[in-house]
Write a protein that holds these residues in place. Sequence first.
Motif, mmCIF file in Angstrom:
data_model
loop_
_atom_site.group_PDB
_atom_site.id
_atom_site.type_symbol
_atom_site.label_atom_id
_atom_site.label_comp_id
_atom_site.label_asym_id
_atom_site.label_seq_id
_atom_site.Cartn_x
_atom_site.Cartn_y
_atom_site.Cartn_z
ATOM 1 N N GLU A 164 -11.471 -5.833 -3.869
ATOM 2 C CA GLU A 164 -10.592 -4.882 -3.120
ATOM 3 C C GLU A 164 -9.655 -3.808 -2.749
ATOM 4 O OE1 GLU A 164 -12.731 -8.095 0.756
ATOM 5 O OE2 GLU A 164 -10.622 -8.133 0.200
ATOM 6 N N SER A 165 -8.837 -4.256 -3.701
ATOM 7 C CA SER A 165 -7.524 -3.615 -3.887
ATOM 8 C C SER A 165 -8.493 -2.713 -4.627
ATOM 9 C CB SER A 165 -6.793 -4.706 -4.537
ATOM 10 O OG SER A 165 -6.137 -5.257 -3.446
ATOM 11 N N GLU A 203 1.301 -1.170 -0.228
ATOM 12 C CA GLU A 203 0.118 -0.300 -0.101
ATOM 13 C C GLU A 203 1.233 1.247 0.050
ATOM 14 O OE1 GLU A 203 -3.987 2.153 2.443
ATOM 15 O OE2 GLU A 203 -3.450 0.145 3.341
ATOM 16 N N PRO A 258 -2.367 -4.428 2.346
ATOM 17 C CA PRO A 258 -2.610 -3.411 3.177
ATOM 18 C C PRO A 258 -2.114 -3.029 4.641
ATOM 19 C CG PRO A 258 -4.129 -4.952 3.758
ATOM 20 C CD PRO A 258 -2.656 -5.399 2.914
ATOM 21 N N ARG A 316 -9.605 0.376 -3.344
ATOM 22 C CA ARG A 316 -8.212 1.126 -2.213
ATOM 23 C C ARG A 316 -8.027 1.544 -3.575
ATOM 24 N NH1 ARG A 316 -6.224 -0.045 2.745
ATOM 25 N NH2 ARG A 316 -7.699 -1.351 3.046
#
Length: 274
Positions: free
Chosen positions: A257-258, A161, A196, A261
């Motif tokens: 989900e990535s 991240e 993350p 993000r």
Amino acid sequence: MANIQTLDPDASPLAYYGGELRRQREAQGLTQPQLGTIIFCTGSLVGQIETTKKIPTRDFSERVDAALGTDGTFSRLVGLVLRSQLPTWFQPYADMEAKAAYISTYQAQVVYGLLQTEEYARALLAPGMPDDPDWLVAARMERQRILERERPPLAWAILDEAVLYRMIGGPAVMRTQLQKLLDYSAHRWMRIQVLPFEAGEHASLDGSFTGMRFDDDPDIVYTEDLISGHMTANPETVREASLRYAHLQAAALSVGESAARISRVMEERYADQH
């Protein structure tokens, strides 16, 4: 300026390209300025490429092929020329990368090279380059052409991240770069995951690494240190890297989900001020 006739066409791919450009141009009865006018550049640039003072780009090569009717000769040569300009220690990796059937990479600091925008790559490479980094940027963009093949390698990239937050080139460059990652999130042959911050300690705190699989060659693991890169096909190293990568995939956000993000960071940190 050196005379192209004093250069050995066999000395390098760049010298061969320059010699062939001059030969084909003269066969058409064109001067350097005349060819430059046809392909929308200066005669000086044509001369500099003929004498290896400048590195040709793919766009230049395609224009030359069209102007001289050379049936893609220079478009094919330019890939070899650009690859030859990569650091000597990196060229074996680039050769293997071009042959890989499957690429899996974990990147702890910056966006994976095959996913970088031109502006991001330029900003990233410029601090370490005493001269104009155009040729190295062009070489990196050329590497990315493997993803445009009819059957590109299956590729899986895990980005820490921190990569999303490390500002390379300014907000506008980062916004474009993160958008490119989002564009690839729906790509059939590419999967991107974000590791993350909340994952805490993980299986590759030692740093980035890349694994490659081939149809007819042993698997390879590639790592870099401060000044060079290292490839190995040692089975124990490959096995350990594969295990670590599996742990990273398990700790990372899902592909969906990535993407969420990445989108959130793009909007919150690099919002378009206009």
